[in-house]
Design a protein around this motif. Structure first.
Motif, mmCIF file in Angstrom:
data_model
loop_
_atom_site.group_PDB
_atom_site.id
_atom_site.type_symbol
_atom_site.label_atom_id
_atom_site.label_comp_id
_atom_site.label_asym_id
_atom_site.label_seq_id
_atom_site.Cartn_x
_atom_site.Cartn_y
_atom_site.Cartn_z
ATOM 1 N N LEU A 24 0.858 -1.077 0.030
ATOM 2 C CA LEU A 24 0.111 0.023 0.167
ATOM 3 C C LEU A 24 0.963 0.990 -0.051
ATOM 4 O O LEU A 24 0.740 2.095 -0.654
ATOM 5 C CB LEU A 24 -1.030 -0.152 1.247
ATOM 6 C CG LEU A 24 -1.631 1.430 1.210
ATOM 7 C CD1 LEU A 24 -2.611 1.238 0.057
ATOM 8 C CD2 LEU A 24 -2.775 1.230 2.456
ATOM 9 N N ALA A 25 2.241 1.182 1.356
ATOM 10 C CA ALA A 25 2.990 2.593 0.815
ATOM 11 C C ALA A 25 3.425 2.259 -0.094
ATOM 12 O O ALA A 25 3.661 3.765 -1.460
ATOM 13 C CB ALA A 25 4.191 2.090 2.187
ATOM 14 N N THR A 26 3.246 1.785 -1.034
ATOM 15 C CA THR A 26 4.450 1.905 -2.288
ATOM 16 C C THR A 26 3.234 2.723 -3.525
ATOM 17 O O THR A 26 3.620 3.381 -3.968
ATOM 18 C CB THR A 26 5.029 0.482 -3.156
ATOM 19 O OG1 THR A 26 5.343 -0.029 -1.782
ATOM 20 C CG2 THR A 26 5.533 0.300 -4.640
ATOM 21 N N THR A 68 10.901 -1.674 -12.415
ATOM 22 C CA THR A 68 11.472 -0.960 -11.227
ATOM 23 C C THR A 68 9.370 -0.624 -10.450
ATOM 24 O O THR A 68 10.093 -1.083 -9.324
ATOM 25 C CB THR A 68 10.315 1.003 -12.026
ATOM 26 O OG1 THR A 68 11.982 1.047 -13.047
ATOM 27 C CG2 THR A 68 10.930 1.828 -10.970
ATOM 28 N N GLY A 69 8.733 -0.786 -10.627
ATOM 29 C CA GLY A 69 7.591 -1.240 -9.803
ATOM 30 C C GLY A 69 8.366 -2.535 -8.697
ATOM 31 O O GLY A 69 7.725 -2.908 -8.138
ATOM 32 N N SER A 70 9.133 -3.614 -9.649
ATOM 33 C CA SER A 70 8.842 -4.979 -8.685
ATOM 34 C C SER A 70 10.290 -4.251 -7.674
ATOM 35 O O SER A 70 10.228 -5.456 -6.532
ATOM 36 C CB SER A 70 9.365 -6.316 -9.854
ATOM 37 O OG SER A 70 8.325 -6.313 -10.568
ATOM 38 N N SER A 71 10.687 -4.061 -8.193
ATOM 39 C CA SER A 71 12.201 -3.507 -7.370
ATOM 40 C C SER A 71 11.696 -2.727 -6.356
ATOM 41 O O SER A 71 11.479 -2.679 -4.602
ATOM 42 C CB SER A 71 12.433 -2.194 -8.014
ATOM 43 O OG SER A 71 13.724 -1.685 -7.427
ATOM 44 N N TYR A 76 10.670 -1.331 -0.474
ATOM 45 C CA TYR A 76 9.780 -0.895 0.746
ATOM 46 C C TYR A 76 9.181 -2.633 1.609
ATOM 47 O O TYR A 76 9.339 -2.054 2.654
ATOM 48 C CB TYR A 76 7.951 -0.921 0.434
ATOM 49 C CG TYR A 76 8.123 0.966 -0.422
ATOM 50 C CD1 TYR A 76 7.608 1.912 0.671
ATOM 51 C CD2 TYR A 76 9.422 1.375 -0.979
ATOM 52 C CE1 TYR A 76 7.448 2.863 0.743
ATOM 53 C CE2 TYR A 76 9.213 3.024 -0.358
ATOM 54 C CZ TYR A 76 7.830 4.276 -0.037
ATOM 55 O OH TYR A 76 8.456 4.638 -0.455
ATOM 56 N N LYS A 77 8.965 -3.651 1.255
ATOM 57 C CA LYS A 77 9.596 -4.652 2.102
ATOM 58 C C LYS A 77 10.278 -4.761 2.738
ATOM 59 O O LYS A 77 10.155 -4.825 4.468
ATOM 60 C CB LYS A 77 8.942 -6.191 1.820
ATOM 61 C CG LYS A 77 8.613 -7.409 2.212
ATOM 62 C CD LYS A 77 6.785 -6.694 2.710
ATOM 63 C CE LYS A 77 6.640 -8.184 4.456
ATOM 64 N NZ LYS A 77 5.634 -7.502 4.496
#
Length: 89
Positions: A24-26, A68-71, A76-77
């Motif tokens: 959610l933060a991402t 980028t999204g995966s990164s 964030y995790k």
């Protein structure tokens, strides 16, 4: 200057994800980045250039966006689980 923004990004992210699901933060961060990027496109008057992007460029930009999204999701995790000083390097 770049190093300052990079450091701030990590510190602010670590504080911001406290008590928030990392996915959610991402997503929230991504919305802010998208809005800021499009704001800069319109401020600089480059919005018409979208029609000039080649098919090859579209494919690689989309693949880059997925990477980028995966990164960001992994980052964030990791920030949520670990210390900034160990995650960022």
């Amino acid at each position: 200057m770049w190093a300052i923004f990079a450091a701030l990004t990590s510190i602010l992210a670590k504080v911001g994800i406290e008590g928030v699901n990392s996915n959610l933060a991402t997503a929230v961060r991504t919305i802010v980045v998208v809005l800021m990027a499009w704001f800069m496109v319109f401020v600089t008057g480059n919005q018409n250039g979208i029609v000039d992007i080649s098919k090859k460029s579209w494919i690689f930009l989309i693949l880059s966006g997925l990477a980028t999204g995966s990164s960001w999701l992994c980052y964030y995790k990791a920030l949520q689980l670990g210390e900034v000083s160990k995650v960022v390097p």
